[in-house]
Write an enzyme that holds these catalytic residues in place. Sequence first.
Site, mmCIF file in Angstrom:
data_model
loop_
_atom_site.group_PDB
_atom_site.id
_atom_site.type_symbol
_atom_site.label_atom_id
_atom_site.label_comp_id
_atom_site.label_asym_id
_atom_site.label_seq_id
_atom_site.Cartn_x
_atom_site.Cartn_y
_atom_site.Cartn_z
ATOM 1 N N HIS A 120 0.842 -1.201 0.000
ATOM 2 C CA HIS A 120 0.000 0.000 0.000
ATOM 3 C C HIS A 120 0.877 1.250 0.000
ATOM 4 O O HIS A 120 1.925 1.297 0.651
ATOM 5 C CB HIS A 120 -0.896 0.037 1.254
ATOM 6 C CG HIS A 120 -1.946 -1.029 1.293
ATOM 7 N ND1 HIS A 120 -2.963 -1.089 0.377
ATOM 8 C CD2 HIS A 120 -2.154 -2.053 2.168
ATOM 9 C CE1 HIS A 120 -3.755 -2.115 0.683
ATOM 10 N NE2 HIS A 120 -3.284 -2.727 1.756
ATOM 11 N N SER B 215 -6.676 1.948 4.635
ATOM 12 C CA SER B 215 -7.498 2.641 5.631
ATOM 13 C C SER B 215 -7.856 4.046 5.168
ATOM 14 O O SER B 215 -8.795 4.651 5.670
ATOM 15 C CB SER B 215 -6.773 2.691 6.980
ATOM 16 O OG SER B 215 -5.588 3.464 6.869
ATOM 17 N N GLU C 260 1.900 -6.823 2.902
ATOM 18 C CA GLU C 260 1.038 -5.719 3.349
ATOM 19 C C GLU C 260 1.858 -4.488 3.727
ATOM 20 O O GLU C 260 1.335 -3.552 4.320
ATOM 21 C CB GLU C 260 0.183 -6.188 4.543
ATOM 22 C CG GLU C 260 -1.040 -5.367 4.892
ATOM 23 C CD GLU C 260 -1.667 -5.827 6.222
ATOM 24 O OE1 GLU C 260 -1.228 -6.844 6.770
ATOM 25 O OE2 GLU C 260 -2.592 -5.150 6.697
#
Lengths: 352, 352
Positions: free
Chosen positions: A8, A72, A282
Amino acid sequence: MIIDIHGHYTTTPQAHQTFRDEQLAALDDPTRPPARAAAISDDAIRESVELNQLRVLRERGGDLMLFSPKASGMEHHVPDQPTATAWARASNDLVHRVTQLFPDAFAPVAQLPQTPGGELGPVIDELRRCVDELGFVGCNVNPDPAGGYWTTPPMTDEYWYPLYEAMVDLEVPAMVHVSTSCNPNFHTLGAHYLNADTSVFMQFVLADLFERFPTLTFVIPHGGGAVPYHWGRYRGLAARLGRPDPSELLRNVYFDTCVYHQPGIDLLYKVIGADSLLFASEMLGAVRGADPQTGVEWDDTLVYVNNLGLTGDEHRAVVEANARRVYPRLDRRLAAGERMTGVATASHVRLR
Amino acid sequence: MIIDIHGHYTTTPQAHQTFRDEQLAALDDPTRPPARAAAISDDAIRESVELNQLRVLRERGGDLMLFSPKASGMEHHVPDQPTATAWARASNDLVHRVTQLFPDAFAPVAQLPQTPGGELGPVIDELRRCVDELGFVGCNVNPDPAGGYWTTPPMTDEYWYPLYEAMVDLEVPAMVHVSTSCNPNFHTLGAHYLNADTSVFMQFVLADLFERFPTLTFVIPHGGGAVPYHWGRYRGLAARLGRPDPSELLRNVYFDTCVYHQPGIDLLYKVIGADSLLFASEMLGAVRGADPQTGVEWDDTLVYVNNLGLTGDEHRAVVEANARRVYPRLDRRLAAGERMTGVATASHVRLR
């Protein structure tokens, strides 16, 4: 080569967050001027990645990372569709620029402009833009745009079919990935993410989604939430409910390896098997730093995978071949590069 | 002796469900007469248990089961408090009668009359009635009375403190156990239960609840949801958030062994350790029947525990000693029996 399918852009330059803040402020106060996506220099982007994801990828021996906006930060709970679209476009454009600046190291995965129970038309439009115009190879789909209140139909509901038709048409898989939790019961990283993984897998157990969409493909991140640990529960429940064994789902559903200790990865491999696993870290994600007991960085999942004692074929499946099967657009891009260079194993994408 | 700390009265005589149906009908139509708890004979109760939980407990070599009302039947989402209280009382009274009819085989655990965000006064009243008058040794606390919509404050919120004060005062632990899911996103047995386990553990990670209540004790069922499988994630998150290592919580938090395959139990033991595990089957619960691959009944978790290769002390901890520590009222009852019979290991409760 080693492909990390779950990274991310958690380190965007501050101006990107400032744009988001201005967007939200404009929603609160319509007299404010509409927010405009920030002007961010190539140098700022380069620096934000070189010191972070690219550095870590290199240090750990990875070649290529599938890169999507900060999960998020997608914030699909904000109900205004134009705001969601402008935010997704700006976030995807930044990710696209990262992949243009470092084409050997990153391939782009899209954020979609979902809203709670909202129309999927703009969501599909942005997916098509990303894939057709910007070369994205996958997308993230949020099963709970309401951010912990779960007001959208299950992912097996007809509500989602137009998006699935577009995914199949475009040949892109989706990672099932929620965004921030607005519900104080669910910590975003410590509960909401894992609950979503668990819940959606059980939705798949209950329905015949993949009879209708035989080539639709999902990645369930974070090692499948609670699912592999409770594989016996899922098998027993499926039998009791007259559903096919959950292993049947593994033709369309893959789990990533974002499980941050050796016993977890050991179980994941033992229960699910190498053919259904996708190497992923991740990073830079939920955890930072190293386990003081082992010295291993929590999210250096390649260490755990390498400790599994896989055969050569199994290892290749987990770190490369499965990813190329799940992301056909990535595979074609890599294969084109391999043909150009005459190197069969895509070593041209190995980081310099 | 072998104590199964997680059994449910899922096989009540039909008249009990008829009472519930009449309760709900009376809520819908106030002109109906108020429902009254069913008259159920001792023979009907005996038969409902002898053919089911008691038979299975015996066949598998268990001695004693902690027995509570059917978890999915608690239905705390129905907002009317008097209805909740009448339903909890009737359900607890039935469980009490089971334990009176088979005092060597069952010890009672209470359903509480929770409602979504409702007052805890009546909840505490029913807990006190069950413990003080009926000899209950524990209770189930539902962190999400709304049944999948999670509208109640986290379990670390002051909202819950009066209940915790009563639990500490009465020396009873609580199993964190949700009831039926009203949210189509969450299958009750395949998602909602596990999500609750996961979510509440993370709530405990984030707060200092056990500094305020040093003797408060919780059991997180279903092997702790996703937590042991993601133990590295929890340790890494706790470190990142400046919280104590999650292992510190294991002074107050126990996990049961309701994980229905060997790899899951292997991981649970390896990660959490024998001192924090409580043998449990959840039967007759989520799964029924046997794994066709192994021939082992899914929820015959004693098989998996026995395969762990525990030392004698560890095995005793998991199947007996930990339970007697967590449930002091159970321990005192067993110890009194042991003193009467002069048998140190409570063999008098071994099933005849």
